[in-house]
Structures are given as C-alpha cells and as structure tokens.
Design an enzyme around this catalytic site. Structure first.
Site, short mmCIF file in Angstrom:
data_model
loop_
_atom_site.label_atom_id
_atom_site.label_comp_id
_atom_site.label_asym_id
_atom_site.label_seq_id
_atom_site.Cartn_x
_atom_site.Cartn_y
_atom_site.Cartn_z
N GLY A 1 37.89 19.34 5.58
CA GLY A 1 36.95 18.40 6.18
C GLY A 1 37.62 17.62 7.29
N GLY A 2 37.11 16.41 7.52
CA GLY A 2 37.65 15.57 8.59
C GLY A 2 39.12 15.25 8.39
N GLY B 1 48.28 32.32 41.82
CA GLY B 1 48.18 30.95 41.33
C GLY B 1 49.18 30.68 40.22
CB ALA B 2 50.51 32.82 37.52
#
Ligand code: HXC
Length: 517
Positions: free
Chosen positions: A172-173, A407-408
């Site tokens: 859960g949380g 771009g890399a």
C-alpha cells in the site's frame, strides 16, 4: 522489597517486555521464515556495543477493537542510533512479531523522531522495513503518521543519505517512504512491495499474479527499477548497507569519504589498449573498463539488472569516492532509452547532492529508436539525464571510449554542459550519427545517380569516417581537453580529480528547478 528495589524491578520488567516483542512463538515463526528479528537485525547492522535505543517504552493509545488490552511497549518498532565502521547512523527496525510490524500512530511517531534527530545531527538514516502496513485498528491516525514520515523523508532528501531495507511485506502507501529514500535494498523471496496486492488486482482487473511476480525482489530489480540491490538473505542485506555507507558522506555539507589504497596511483591499465574491438559494431564489457581503472578493482554496482544498457555505481579513485556512469555496449549497443535515462539521472542527482564526483564513460550510439520509446516519453525522460548532468556542480570527468553520437554525445557529461575534464581515447568517434546513416541522408541523390551505387556508398562512408570517426575534430575545437592512451586512463583521471576536488561552481539562486518529471 525496598522502594528502590521495587523501582528497579518495575524498570526491568517493562524493558524485558519491550525486548521480548511479540513473544517466543512469534519470534520462532519469524526465524522459521528465514528472517532475523528486528533487534537481531539492528545488532547485526551496527558496530558491537554501539546501539543506543530510544523510545522502548512508547505505547499505542488506541482504545478500539480491544486494543487497550493488548499493549507491547515499543509498539512494534525498535529505534535508536549507533555506528557503522565508527560513523554515526540513525536507524529503525519494524518488529513483525508485534502486530505484524503494522504502523500505528505512535509507531510512526517513533520513526519521525529518528528522522528528526538524523536531520538535526547530519547523520544517515537506515530503515529496516518488515510490516503489514497501516495498523488497521488505528485507522486514520495510522495514515497521519505515515504522512508525517513521508514529509520528513522529503525534508531529509538531499540533506542526509536515506537507506531503506525491505525485509518482509511493504504494501500500500507504505511503499512511498522507501520510494522517496535514496536506496532500496530488498531481500530475495521474503521482501514484497506493491501498492495493491494480488487479491485486489484479481477483483479489479481480473489479472492473476503471484506475490513474488507482482512485487518480489527480482521483479523490482529487473522490471520496475524500484530496488537498487537484491540480497540473498537478511545478513547480506545488512552487509550491503555497511558497504554502501562506506562510500557516502554523512550529510550534504561533508565531503565524500576517502579510503587509503595500496593500488598505485600511476598504474598503467594495459588491457584497455586492446579492449575496443576493431569492428565498431562489436560489443565489449564496460564493467571491465571501470574495474580496471578504479582502486583495487572495487566497484559497487547499483541497479545492475535494471536498464543494463547503462551502468552506475560507486568506486574510489586515488582513495576518493566517485560515482561512475558508463554506457554498456553489451546491451542495446549502449543506447540511451527511457529506463537508462531515469536510472542514470537519479544517480547523478544523488551524487551531486552529496558531493560525490562523477566519472562518465561514454560509448553511446544515440537514443534508442522506436515508436514505443517515443510514445513512452523518451523526450521527457531523456531530458532528465540532460538536466541532471547540466545541474550537477560536482567535479565531472568524462572519458569517451568509442561512440559519442548525436544528442547522446551532448547529454553524457559533455564539455558543453560543463564537464570539467573531458578526454577521449584514440578509438573515439564524435559525430551527429554513424557513417552509414549519415551518408544515406546527405548523399542519397549522389549515390542513386552514381554508375556504381554500392561502390560510391562505400567511398562516401570511408570519407565520412576519415572526417568524423576520430576524436581530433572535437579536440581541435577544445570540446575535448585531451586525447589519451587508454592505458593512461587511471593516472589521468586521478590527476584531474585531484585538481578538481576543491572545485566551486555557483548557479543562479532559485527555489528549485523544474526537472521534467
Ligand atoms: C494490524 C496486522 C496488520 C495490519 C498484519 N497484522 N497486518 N495488524 N494491521 N495492517 C497482524 C495480523 O493480524 C497478525 O496478528 C500478525 O500481524 C501477523 O499477520 P499474519 O497475517 O498472521 O502474517 P502473515 O501470514 O505472514 O501475513 C502477513 C501479511 C498479512 C501479508 C502482511 O498480515 C496481510 O496481508 N496484512 C494486511 C496487509 C494490508 O493490507 N495492510 C494495509 C495495506 S494499505 P495476530 O495477532 O493474529 O498474530 C496500507 C496503507 C498505507 O498500509 C497508507 C500509507 C499512506
């Protein structure tokens, strides 16, 4: 019995009750699952005799569901401080033998106290999680304490290192405290993390999935990237914490720790001279390069099984802790994809927060092409890595071993985003793209109209390679500080790092940037 004796006996009884946890039967059940108890874990983690417990007498104050008749001092979590290899750390360990380690109001507030103390004193905090989650009987008071923990985790982020070890259920949380912390270590088979369990999933989506497949260590190591390390058992998980702590400063105002080495500072790395295959499309193992360069070959790899096309981890150079990032040509040819970008970006940001210099080994043919990458948001996620490198002001050292395309090239700690020492091996190729793709785009008409298209293509590829398949154009522009023999990599990095340790770089004041999340 004298009054003093009575008081002593009362204290002894209360402490014994707290130390006994949920009792012999529950302890035996814990051991039967191959798990240590919370106290055994803490004592194993810390230096002998160093543990100082606080809040062992805290009790819950729940009056519902007959809870007032079931009080165990300590309330299911053991808290305190101690040392690891002499370094102060704060820690808490949830005790599954007490109400399943579930987190009620007071249990949660004990953890908050530890986090507050760790922040105030600038010491790392280590959480050993083993819990059924929110204590159902305490309702919203339990949720309130969870949120108080989350708030402190965020406040501590970038101030002190936070490590979470998952040694049982974490559902859960409850998963969000570990998720905010810097490192998650899961114990194989006994640790499980998920937001909703298999039964709820079956009801809502009709999917059938086992606990292990849904949220076991292997799933989070390979598919989700939630865990940074997987340990075979409790003991190994705690040893990993000890090793990790050895690389980290205690807080963001301290320098990264140093450790003496007998590994010679000018050791030549001869195997690196021949590690790059003649055929640029063939892979090699970047881990071999990393281990050859680092002190004593010691490299603590992080998230080794997640996005293996990029390698991250810690080592030391000339005794100084360094964070390593390396494209891995063995997987996806070392391309950057969504997972690799996110993995490396978070690592770069952690190192920058805690004054750990970055060493980047570049061999990247570009971002991974494909519709699934585009639709998955490679633009957004790739930007995270670019942002992190550009934002980082720690010393940044970059070695281009082979490809640095497109771009890399810019993203991977290039000079332009303020790399401090950027070098390449003679085998490096810095270009917008590989030769065959480039020739196809800029010479398509010429190839088509040529009498012998294949021969013309080959000639143009050769021409392109002569121009760009080397590091010298970039070196002539000052984009590289030097071109070095691979065997000299360790020596050069150690010297450059030594000159950069006192580096200071100031960026414009702001509340915080807006990293593309
Ligand atoms: C109170 C709990 C508890 C809980 C377990 N126990 N979980 N008590 N609140 N959340 C108690 C059990 O009643 C039992 O008490 C003891 O702990 C051991 O549990 P068992 O079920 O016997 O152990 P096991 O078979 O090993 O199963 C462990 C388990 C299971 C998988 C964790 O107990 C379970 O599913 N618990 C509920 C998990 C859950 O749904 N939690 C809420 C998640 S949501 P006795 O006295 O019988 O020994 C959540 C929200 C957080 O946490 C939100 C934060 C914002």
């Amino acid at each position: 019995m004298s009054r003093v004796d009575e008081q002593t006996e009362e204290l002894r009884r209360r402490k014994a009750q707290s130390e006994g946890g949920g009792g012999h039967q529950k302890v035996a059940a814990q051991h039967a699952k191959g798990k240590m108890t919370a106290r055994e874990r803490i004592l194993q983690l810390l230096d002998p005799e160093s543990f100082m417990e606080v809040d062992s007498l805290v009790e819950h104050r729940c009056q519902d569901f007959d809870m007032e008749r079931n009080i165990i001092p300590g309330d299911g979590v053991i808290c305190g401080h101690g040392t690891i290899d002499g370094k102060l750390v704060y820690c808490f360990a949830q005790d599954f033998t007490v109400y399943g380690g579930s987190l009620g109001e007071m249990h949660g507030l004990k953890i908050c106290k530890i986090l507050d103390m760790a922040i105030k004193t600038g010491a790392p905090v280590i959480g050993l999680n083993d819990s059924g989650g929110a204590r159902i009987q305490e309702g919203v008071a339990s949720l309130g304490s969870y949120a108080e923990i989350f708030f402190r985790n965020v406040r501590a982020s970038g101030v002190i290192p936070q490590i979470s070890v998952i040694m049982g259920p974490c559902a859960g949380g409850a998963v969000y405290s570990p998720a905010i912390t810097d490192f998650v270590i899961m114990v194989d088979k006994t640790a499980h993390m998920f937001i909703t369990g298999p039964e709820v999933i079956k009801t809502v989506t009709n999917e059938e999935v086992t606990f292990e497949d849904l949220g076991g260590a292997s799933t989070h190591a390979t598919r989700s990237g939630v865990t940074h390390f997987t340990a075979e058992n409790d003991q190994q998980a705690l040893e990993l914490v000890q090793e990790l702590i050895g690389y980290l400063p205690s807080n963001n105002l301290e320098k990264a720790p140093t450790k003496n080495t007998r590994d010679s500072l000018d050791r030549e790395c001869n195997i690196l001279d021949s590690i790059i295959p003649n055929d640029p499309s063939l892979p090699y193992d970047i881990n071999e390069v990393i281990e050859e360069v680092l002190d004593d070959g010691a490299f603590l790899e992080i998230q080794a099984e997640f996005a293996p096309n990029i390698v991250i981890g810690y080592g030391r150079l000339g005794g100084n802790t360094v964070g390593i990032i390396g494209n891995q040509p063995k997987y996806l040819a070392g391309c950057l994809d969504i997972d690799a970008s996110i993995k490396a970006a978070r690592f770069v940001r952690f190192c920058d927060s805690f004054n750990i210099p970055l060493i980047t080994f570049v061999d990247v043919p570009g971002f991974l092409p494909g519709a699934s990458q585009e639709w998955g948001g490679i633009i957004r996620h790739g930007a995270k890595l670019l942002y992190s490198y550009a934002e980082a002001t720690v010393p940044k050292l970059t070695v281009i071993t082979r490809k640095a395309y497109g771009g890399a090239y810019d993203v991977m700690s290039s000079k332009h985003i303020r790399g401090d020492y950027n070098v390449a091996w003679p085998s490096a190729q810095l270009a917008v793209m590989g030769a065959s793709g480039a020739v196809q785009i800029i010479h398509r008409k010429r190839i088509k109209s040529s009498g012998n298209p294949e021969q013309e293509r080959e000639r143009l590829v050769e021409d392109y390679n002569d121009t760009f398949a080397n590091p010298y154009r970039a070196a002539s522009l000052g984009y590289l500080d030097d071109v070095i023999q691979p065997r000299d990599t360790r020596l050069k990095l150690i010297k450059a790092l030594g000159a950069l340790l006192e580096k200071e770089e100031v960026r414009p004041a702001k509340k915080h940037g807006n990293i593309p999340l």
